[in-house]
Scaffold this motif. Structure first.
Motif, PDB file in Angstrom:
ATOM      1  N   THR A   2       0.950  -1.221   0.025  1.00 44.67           N
ATOM      2  CA  THR A   2       0.043  -0.076  -0.101  1.00 44.67           C
ATOM      3  C   THR A   2       1.044   1.170   0.003  1.00 44.67           C
ATOM      4  OG1 THR A   2      -0.149   0.096   2.324  1.00 44.67           O
ATOM      5  CG2 THR A   2      -1.946  -1.114   1.272  1.00 44.67           C
ATOM      6  N   GLU A   4       0.975   5.454   1.102  1.00 48.44           N
ATOM      7  CA  GLU A   4       0.314   6.424   1.623  1.00 48.44           C
ATOM      8  C   GLU A   4       1.427   7.692   1.139  1.00 48.44           C
ATOM      9  OE1 GLU A   4      -2.230   6.296   3.645  1.00 48.44           O
ATOM     10  OE2 GLU A   4      -2.485   4.420   3.498  1.00 48.44           O
ATOM     11  N   GLU A  20       5.881   9.915  -0.539  1.00 48.98           N
ATOM     12  CA  GLU A  20       5.236   8.706  -0.867  1.00 48.98           C
ATOM     13  C   GLU A  20       5.733   7.621  -0.026  1.00 48.98           C
ATOM     14  OE1 GLU A  20       3.272   7.023  -4.611  1.00 48.98           O
ATOM     15  OE2 GLU A  20       5.213   6.404  -4.795  1.00 48.98           O
TER      16      GLU A  20
END
Length: 102
Positions: A2, A4, A20
């Motif tokens: 994932t 974020e 990131e």
């Protein structure tokens, strides 16, 4: 894995910029500055033991989390259980692959 986004201090840019953040499971795997591209990555040697400990914690805490979810909305829990159960092996395989692809 994932991704974020967060505003963090970049040592290369010498200012706060958007970064990131990439996670393997719940562990931070790497950080990249969106402005200059500076990339910091955790080594696989450090990530593998940390991932194993995190995975153990997730497995041990799963019954309690399932119980809490079921006690809040047992109909919704039972309705979503087959899909959630089928999704777990794929989720684990994706995390494992990301961890060992380095």
């Amino acid at each position: 894995m994932t991704a974020e986004h967060a505003d963090l201090w970049c040592e290369t840019c010498d200012q706060v910029t958007e970064h990131e953040l990439h996670y393997a499971g719940r562990l931070l795997e790497s950080v990249r500055c969106q402005r200059c591209g500076h990339h910091v990555e955790m080594s696989a040697r450090a990530l593998i033991p940390a991932y194993a400990m995190d995975l153990e914690h997730r497995v041990v805490s799963k019954p309690r989390r399932l119980w809490l979810r079921a006690s809040r909305d047992w109909r919704g829990f039972l309705k979503g259980l087959p899909r959630a159960t089928a999704r777990q092996p794929l989720k684990f395989a994706r995390e494992f692959r990301e961890l060992f692809r380095r």
